[in-house]
Design an enzyme around this catalytic site. Structure first.
Site, PDB file in Angstrom:
ATOM      1  CD  GLU A 270      -2.306   1.644   2.549  1.00  0.00           C
ATOM      2  OE1 GLU A 270      -2.555   2.866   2.635  1.00  0.00           O
ATOM      3  OE2 GLU A 270      -2.319   0.869   3.512  1.00  0.00           O
ATOM      4  CB  CYS A 304      -1.405   7.297   0.964  1.00  0.00           C
ATOM      5  SG  CYS A 304      -2.384   6.012   1.781  1.00  0.00           S
TER       6      CYS A 304
END
Length: 505
Positions: A270, A304
């Site tokens: 990720e 993010c």
């Protein structure tokens, strides 16, 4: 170190249960120090005060954590799925009961406001609950192949010792999302928390032990920033490790992937995001502003999945700019996360401030116009930066090309849907995209043409335990959360073939 021993350097924390605070690493169910005895400081980013310390483990400390987890795996892999589910449900209960203490630890580690920290704990609880159910949903298959006398069976088994390498921005949510999936599948796990946030991870590990998790099924190994690369490399390359899950930057993720190529580890990545947020002329501007207020200013912009580039169609550009500036200046109050009036805390590290200043200077130099913010507040200690909105942004600016990871909102103008899609996809990243429109046909087109693993359609919230989380392109691979797909990251499929034969007459 005893779980009762707390060597606080200040009295910043006032926990209801002080035994949740461990300035140690977890090995074999015991709270221990590094072999060298070295420690590193944990700093409150809202005051620059050191309030705790944790062990600086080195490469020579790593193997015992992996070997401990491997020994535990030999037993835990056979634990009945319902028993594993009950442990996770008990963990859910204990976290719920301790959420104020966990949140307070997070406030002083990350700087986020107390309301955000509590929100993260509540969000994280969904993963413990979800994967408790997933533990009993693991299914194989039986089939009759083209040869009639044969039957093929596929069974699912836990992959083995897993390693979680996690950042500091969502330490509780990311840990529970990764650990709960591994535990539900029957894997053991070694967690290496960020040097900024080891204490909240330790609190969760303590509660896992109280929930009845067998010894060494979960180990926690802390270290400082200097030793993190070498320790992480050894964790990835250890021959007993079969799975690595990493959340962090694309640059570091590429290094981790190379490490994991030795031994062909299974990897979930990720990674970074450069997420576009698109507002069309026919979109609900109030709805878009409300979503962007959360998607940009929460966690001081350090996520993010946050909006990195805000594209607004020319017909509503000026009006939208006015609305987002008014909402920001009237509702965002900067301060220490422990203060009740604070709605945005500091950045977690000094590196974040330096990067933010570089982005703002570059935007102004290239023609950007600061609408609000643009500097550090003079009345606060810590890593604070004003929520900053800049208009007249262009594709040449650093903010367009890099993930910001801070409270900087750049406004870009576009004319057509085709232009918006081209601009949105013009990045090596592909984590999340967001758009606002009331055109149903456009909604379907955007969903299919935006290059992102997650798409928010008239919403900024695209993450929950029930839906897969993960990106495309250089934002990584593999999924966390969601039905079936996330727990598969911790399973192997084994095929068996049986000849049935014919009945004797």
């Amino acid at each position: 170190m005893s779980s009762q021993t707390i060597t606080m350097k200040t009295s910043l924390l006032k926990l209801n249960d002080p035994t949740l605070l461990h300035e140690a690493s977890l090995l074999h169910g015991e709270w221990v120090q590094a072999g060298s005895g070295k420690t590193f400081d944990v700093e409150d980013p809202g005051s620059n005060q050191i309030f705790a310390s944790c062990p600086t483990n080195e490469v020579t400390d790593v193997d015992q954590y992996i070997e401990s987890s491997q020994t535990a795996f030999e037993g835990y892999r056979h634990v009945n799925p319902r028993v594993r589910a009950k442990i996770l449900l008990k963990l859910h209960e204990l976290i719920t009961n301790s959420q104020e203490d966990i949140a307070q630890i997070m406030v002083y580690e990350t700087g986020k406001p107390m309301t955000e920290a509590l929100g993260e704990v509540n969000y994280a609880l969904g993963f413990a609950w979800w994967f408790a159910g997933e533990a009993e949903r693991i299914r194989g298959s039986v089939a009759q192949p083209s040869i009639s006398e044969r039957r093929t069976f596929v069974i699912k088994q836990p992959i083995g010792v897993s390693v979680a390498l996690v950042p500091w921005n969502f330490p509780v949510a990311m840990i529970i999302r990764k650990v709960a999936a591994a535990l539900a599948a029957g894997c053991t796990m070694v967690v290496k928390p960020s040097p900024e946030t080891p204490l909240s991870v330790n609190a969760l590990a303590d509660l896992a032990i109280r929930a009845g998790l067998p010894v060494s099924v979960l180990n926690v190994l802390s270290t400082d920033n200097e030793n993190t690369p070498a320790v992480s490399e050894r964790l990835c390359k250890h021959p007993l490790v079969r799975k690595v899950t990493f959340t962090g930057s694309t640059r570091v993720g590429s290094i981790v992937a190379r490490h994991c190529s030795e031994g062909l580890k299974k990897v979930t990545m990720e990674l970074g995001g450069n997420c576009p947020f698109i507002v069309f002329d026919d979109g609900d501007l109030q709805q878009a502003v409300a979503a962007l207020m959360i998607l940009k200013w929460r966690t001081a912009g350090q996520a993010c999945t946050h909006a990195n580039r805000v594209y607004v169609q020319s017909g509503v550009y000026d009006n939208f700019a006015r609305m987002i500036v008014e909402a920001t200046t009237s509702t965002i109050h900067i301060g220490h996360g422990a203060e009740p009036s604070t709605t945005m805390g500091p950045l977690t590290t000094s590196r974040g401030i330096e990067k933010l200043e570089r982005h703002v200077q570059d935007a102004v130099k290239r023609g950007g116009k600061i609408l609000c913010g643009g500097k550090r507040p003079s009345n606060l200690n810590g890593y604070f930066y004003e929520p900053t909105i800049i208009s007249n942004m262009t594709s040449e600016m650093l903010t367009t090309q890099e993930e910001i990871f801070g409270p900087l909102l750049g406004l870009y103008k576009f004319e057509t849907e085709e232009e918006a899609v081209k601009l949105a996809n013009d990045t090596s990243m592909g984590l999340a995209s967001y758009f606002f429109t009331n055109d149903v046909n456009r909604t379907w087109r955007m969903l299919e043409t935006l290059e992102a693993g997650m798409v928010g359609m008239n919403t900024g919230n695209s993450s929950c335990a029930e839906s897969p989380f993960g990106g495309l392109k250089e934002s990584g691979y593999g999924k966390e959360a969601g039905k079936d797909i996330a727990i598969e990251e911790y399973l192997i499929s084994k095929t068996g073939t049986l000849t049935v034969g014919t009945a004797k007459r």
